[in-house]
Design a protein around this motif. Structure first.
Motif, PDB file in Angstrom:
ATOM      1  N   GLN A 249       0.824  -1.204   0.000  1.00  0.00           N
ATOM      2  CA  GLN A 249       0.000   0.000   0.000  1.00  0.00           C
ATOM      3  C   GLN A 249       0.862   1.260   0.000  1.00  0.00           C
ATOM      4  O   GLN A 249       0.497   2.265  -0.623  1.00  0.00           O
ATOM      5  N   GLN A 319      -5.415  14.299  -6.898  1.00  0.00           N
ATOM      6  CA  GLN A 319      -5.357  14.624  -5.468  1.00  0.00           C
ATOM      7  C   GLN A 319      -6.326  13.753  -4.674  1.00  0.00           C
ATOM      8  O   GLN A 319      -5.997  13.286  -3.577  1.00  0.00           O
ATOM      9  N   ASN A 320      -7.514  13.568  -5.235  1.00  0.00           N
ATOM     10  CA  ASN A 320      -8.509  12.734  -4.555  1.00  0.00           C
ATOM     11  C   ASN A 320      -8.029  11.291  -4.424  1.00  0.00           C
ATOM     12  O   ASN A 320      -8.182  10.663  -3.371  1.00  0.00           O
ATOM     13  N   ARG A 321      -7.426  10.761  -5.485  1.00  0.00           N
ATOM     14  CA  ARG A 321      -6.920   9.386  -5.447  1.00  0.00           C
ATOM     15  C   ARG A 321      -5.798   9.241  -4.431  1.00  0.00           C
ATOM     16  O   ARG A 321      -5.733   8.251  -3.697  1.00  0.00           O
ATOM     17  N   HIS A 323      -5.319  11.076  -1.731  1.00  0.00           N
ATOM     18  CA  HIS A 323      -5.897  11.147  -0.390  1.00  0.00           C
ATOM     19  C   HIS A 323      -6.571   9.820  -0.023  1.00  0.00           C
ATOM     20  O   HIS A 323      -6.444   9.338   1.111  1.00  0.00           O
ATOM     21  N   ARG A 324      -7.254   9.216  -0.996  1.00  0.00           N
ATOM     22  CA  ARG A 324      -7.937   7.938  -0.751  1.00  0.00           C
ATOM     23  C   ARG A 324      -6.936   6.840  -0.418  1.00  0.00           C
ATOM     24  O   ARG A 324      -7.145   6.065   0.534  1.00  0.00           O
ATOM     25  N   GLU A 325      -5.832   6.758  -1.171  1.00  0.00           N
ATOM     26  CA  GLU A 325      -4.832   5.727  -0.921  1.00  0.00           C
ATOM     27  C   GLU A 325      -4.145   5.949   0.421  1.00  0.00           C
ATOM     28  O   GLU A 325      -3.789   4.980   1.112  1.00  0.00           O
ATOM     29  N   LYS A 326      -3.950   7.192   0.827  1.00  0.00           N
ATOM     30  CA  LYS A 326      -3.347   7.470   2.138  1.00  0.00           C
ATOM     31  C   LYS A 326      -4.280   7.031   3.264  1.00  0.00           C
ATOM     32  O   LYS A 326      -3.813   6.511   4.297  1.00  0.00           O
ATOM     33  N   GLN A 327      -5.565   7.236   3.083  1.00  0.00           N
ATOM     34  CA  GLN A 327      -6.523   6.797   4.095  1.00  0.00           C
ATOM     35  C   GLN A 327      -6.552   5.265   4.183  1.00  0.00           C
ATOM     36  O   GLN A 327      -6.646   4.701   5.285  1.00  0.00           O
ATOM     37  N   ARG A 328      -6.452   4.614   3.053  1.00  0.00           N
ATOM     38  CA  ARG A 328      -6.395   3.152   3.058  1.00  0.00           C
ATOM     39  C   ARG A 328      -5.140   2.664   3.769  1.00  0.00           C
ATOM     40  O   ARG A 328      -5.173   1.662   4.496  1.00  0.00           O
ATOM     41  N   GLN A 331      -5.651   2.973   7.548  1.00  0.00           N
ATOM     42  CA  GLN A 331      -6.507   1.917   8.083  1.00  0.00           C
ATOM     43  C   GLN A 331      -5.783   0.573   8.052  1.00  0.00           C
ATOM     44  O   GLN A 331      -5.911  -0.241   8.972  1.00  0.00           O
TER      45      GLN A 331
END
Length: 426
Positions: A249, A319-321, A323-328, A331
């Motif tokens: 990840q 940017q959205n992608r 941010h999404r990968e960082k949140q994954r 978690q």
């Protein structure tokens, strides 16, 4: 000739039998890597190498040959012509024709295209992710093989335990049948034993179904003909280090970062070197004579994006992608850390459970011996005796289940830390 064919067939069958006899967990784990599914995964890793070469190839010059035939409705110059090039008063042919053939070479080379360098960096990161994914795929499939083999062993041991209990009940049934025939025991007591025997036979049949399913999946993963489980011995503990899923990840986040940078780089000016070598042929419109002109040039072009709404939208998406990968990733760190702690706590508990289960099994067997004597002497009811038989079987099942569960914990640890099980089990 017939004798030779028979001899070769016997030799082949003998080799197949030896191969089956020498089957062990190491061979099974090695066979996993040889399967088409993992070969396909390996090709994906090699594909990123080619993608990296492709990205770097964009930095090299592009040279192409061309040929054109053009027809116009009025005479057209073969190339731009200075006023003093021909002397029309002397009857020189003018380089104008209504049919022109052009041949030559074109060249283009990037001098500064920032996005190309970022694209190469992105592909490097993607290559790293693919390598980790391949390793994760290998370890996951090897872990499944070990887990399936442990489950197959559990089914085999449980089937043996059921067979032992069946033998015990059948002997008791035969003895009880004599008593029933002599009128000393009600036939209902014999029926209770027959019901218990039927229940165990049904459990045996269920075990056969599970065995078929487990062997089928093992053969899918290894491509080998498997008839029974292989022994498992742990050579060493799982080496704890970085979490493989977390590394994967992190690589995905790095790819997303490079993609965001690449999109932003499209706002930078691009500088390219361009050039061409051409030969132009035609028929002069004023003299009908064949004419040709060379036309060569070399230049530098600069392109500056001033307004492109698509670029702004692409940046927002990247940017959205990211941010999404960082949140994954955040978690995932919580998940794998929690699971690793849980697995580490489970192992000593399972070891203690195994000792307790073995002690319980031995006690149940002793109690069953006493119960058999009491039942034969009429000091114990049929229900109490059958309950003791069931408790022995349950104790054996619990013992073998703990062994299976322990191997499953080891397999989950191997996947978490990316440890090759070939060095862990033998």
């Amino acid at each position: 000739m017939k004798y030779l064919f028979t001899l070769l067939l016997c030799l082949f069958c003998g080799l197949t039998q030896v191969s089956a006899a020498e089957l062990n967990i190491t061979r099974l784990l090695e066979a996993v890597v040889e399967q088409p599914a993992l070969q396909s995964s390996r090709l994906e890793t090699q594909e990123t190498k080619l993608q990296l070469e492709q990205a770097r190839a964009e930095l090299y010059p592009k040279i192409s040959a061309f040929g054109k035939y053009e027809r116009y409705n009025s005479p057209t110059n073969l190339r731009p012509m200075p006023p003093t090039e021909v002397n029309t008063a002397a009857g020189d042919s003018l380089p104008f024709s209504d049919q022109i053939e052009r041949y030559g070479l074109k060249m283009e080379m990037p001098l500064f295209v920032k996005g190309l360098y970022t694209l190469a960096d992105k592909v490097k990161q993607l290559q790293n992710v693919r390598k980790i994914s391949y390793r994760l795929n290998v370890v996951t499939r090897q872990a499944e093989v070990v887990s399936l083999d442990a489950s197959l062993a559990y089914v085999a041991h449980l089937n043996e335990a059921i067979a032992a209990r069946l033998g015990s009940l059948i002997k008791t049934r035969d003895d009880l049948r004599i008593s029933v025939n002599n009128g000393r025991t009600p036939e209902s007591e014999l029926l209770k034993l027959k019901t218990s025997i039927n229940t165990l036979e049904k459990q045996q049949n269920d075990m056969r179904i599970q065995r078929i399913s487990l062997i089928s999946r093992l053969q899918q993963l290894t491509g080998l003909k498997i008839e029974h489980y292989v022994d498992l011995t742990q050579k060493r503990s799982i080496e704890e280090g970085g979490f493989l899923l977390e590394s994967q990840q992190k690589g995905t986040v790095a790819v997303a970062e490079k993609e965001l940078q690449r999109v932003r780089d499209q706002h930078y000016p691009t500088v390219k070197l361009v050039g061409a070598i051409t030969e132009n042929y035609g028929t002069a419109y004023n003299t009908d004579e064949s004419i040709n002109r060379s036309y060569n040039y070399l230049g530098v072009t600069v392109s500056i994006p001033l307004f492109d709404r698509n670029l702004s939208t692409s940046v927002d998406l990247a940017q959205n992608r990211l941010h999404r990968e960082k949140q994954r990733l955040a978690q995932l760190k919580i998940d794998v850390t929690t699971e690793a702690d849980s697995l580490n706590l489970q192992l000593p508990v399972l070891e203690r459970s195994k000792k307790l289960a073995l002690k319980s099994l031995n006690n149940r067997k002793e109690i069953l011996k006493i119960a058999k004597v009491a039942f034969r002497n009429g000091r114990m009811t049929t229900e109490e005796y059958l309950r003791n038989e069931t408790e022995v079987l349950d104790a054996e099942a619990a013992l073998h289940k703990i062994s299976r569960d322990r191997w499953q914990v080891v397999c989950r640890q191997a996947v978490l830390f990316g440890d090759d099980l070939t060095g862990v089990v033998q």
